[in-house]
Design a protein around this motif. Sequence first.
Motif: not given
Length: 249
Positions: A196-197, A183-185, A174-179
């Motif tokens: 968005g998250l 980056s996409l944002d 999940k930490a990698a996913q947020v990163n």
Amino acid sequence: MEPASAARMLLLIGSGPGVGVAVASHFTKQHFNRIALFARNPHQLQKDREAVLAAAASVNKVVVVGTWQVDISDPEQLQQALSEVEQFGRLECVYFNAARVGTSLFFQFPPESVEQDFRVSNSALYIVSRWAIPLLLQEGKSQPETNWKPSLLVTSSLLPKDPIAELFALSMVKAAQVNLVKSLDKTFTSQGVHIGLVVIGGQVSVDSPTLNPTVIAKQAWELFAQERKDWTPQVTLYEDGTVDWSESI
């Protein structure tokens, strides 16, 4: 029935009981008339389809719901499903809700299971983003509707900020996913796709007054429904009922 080219489509990846079907149902009642559901379990997909149809009927809407049984950790399966769903309607929003949730104890959890978790939460999201974002950019530029909202939203949690040792694998991915999402944002929100998250700050339960699937779906909708000038990169829901629109993770 309207042609596929006229349909506003939500693609929900990781359908299932809880947040997935709640988001699909609420977004249907508010805005969408075509829903594509991805999940591994065909029986659950059918239940979710019926739930979305019932939600639409409750507000006298007609919706077309398509289901795809797909293992998103398999790139070939995922890419094939995406190519099929592209013909299903005009893509306006992808909601990525897929994750493998379960205990992972240090030195007992196999490395191959960590890799499987990464494929579900990150590799699959990358494949979906690579497919979806060009479509979302194209649709956003070509549609005259002022309320067209090209979006890629992802379910997250506070694990990237506050990992749980007994869930170390989920915390890691999940930490990698947020990163990846951030980056996409940084790259695509300014070009016209709302990235968005939806950060869930605790355990989801139908019995929770603050973190039940219906409440979460409503806040996810509020994130999606923002006007472009007001786009925020995340919304966080806490167990005490607080809703935070700042960057919590």
